[in-house]
Design an enzyme around this catalytic site. Sequence first.
Site, mmCIF file in Angstrom:
data_model
loop_
_atom_site.group_PDB
_atom_site.id
_atom_site.type_symbol
_atom_site.label_atom_id
_atom_site.label_comp_id
_atom_site.label_asym_id
_atom_site.label_seq_id
_atom_site.Cartn_x
_atom_site.Cartn_y
_atom_site.Cartn_z
ATOM 1 N N TYR A 1 0.814 -1.228 0.000
ATOM 2 C CA TYR A 1 0.000 0.000 0.000
ATOM 3 C C TYR A 1 0.840 1.268 0.000
ATOM 4 C CZ TYR A 1 1.347 -0.324 4.854
ATOM 5 O OH TYR A 1 2.097 -0.433 5.997
ATOM 6 N N GLY A 2 2.168 1.123 0.029
ATOM 7 C CA GLY A 2 3.021 2.302 0.181
ATOM 8 C C GLY A 2 4.078 2.430 -0.892
ATOM 9 N N THR A 3 5.327 2.531 -0.472
ATOM 10 C CA THR A 3 6.427 2.831 -1.397
ATOM 11 C C THR A 3 6.783 1.680 -2.328
ATOM 12 O OG1 THR A 3 8.170 2.152 0.139
ATOM 13 C CG2 THR A 3 7.409 4.455 0.272
ATOM 14 N N GLU B 1 11.215 -4.566 5.324
ATOM 15 C CA GLU B 1 10.194 -3.930 6.164
ATOM 16 C C GLU B 1 10.548 -3.949 7.651
ATOM 17 O OE1 GLU B 1 8.176 -2.130 4.838
ATOM 18 O OE2 GLU B 1 7.214 -2.988 3.081
#
Length: 156
Positions: free
Chosen positions: A7-9, A82
């Site tokens: 959902y991000g980078t 992560e």
Amino acid sequence: MARVFVYGTLKKGQPNYKHMINTAKGLAKFQGRGHTVEKYPLVIAGKYNVPYMLNIPGTGHHIAGEIYSVDEQMLQFLDEFEGCPDMYQRTLMRIQVVEWEGKGGAGEARAAADGVLECFVYSTATYPPEWVGLPYYDSYDSSGKHGLSYVLRENR
């Protein structure tokens, strides 16, 4: 192969997408787009403006993102990338499929009448309490209207 929802980078067009297509790190095959079935807070936090999905189900928005099928090597890379399990925790979440491009086993995505898949998601339950008070987003774009520029690791 495992399913991962980003959902991000790591999404297409975002600063760390290069890792998703680097086959030296493993295989990641784009399957489609979706959003979380439950609502979660998506915040941009810390001095590097990192997107975080706070593991507070029922609060925030249905978070938009991309679904990938990844091999074990890529899953291990993503865990390391992560900061799992310290910064983010990899948990299974229900994702509503919005658009599906997956080939070979694509029927499995639509097997559930409601189009919901279980995917691994990197969210966090280990965050400073003040993050709950930050603005919540339903979608992340590093160059979005929020004006919070993401700082790549190599520039930190």
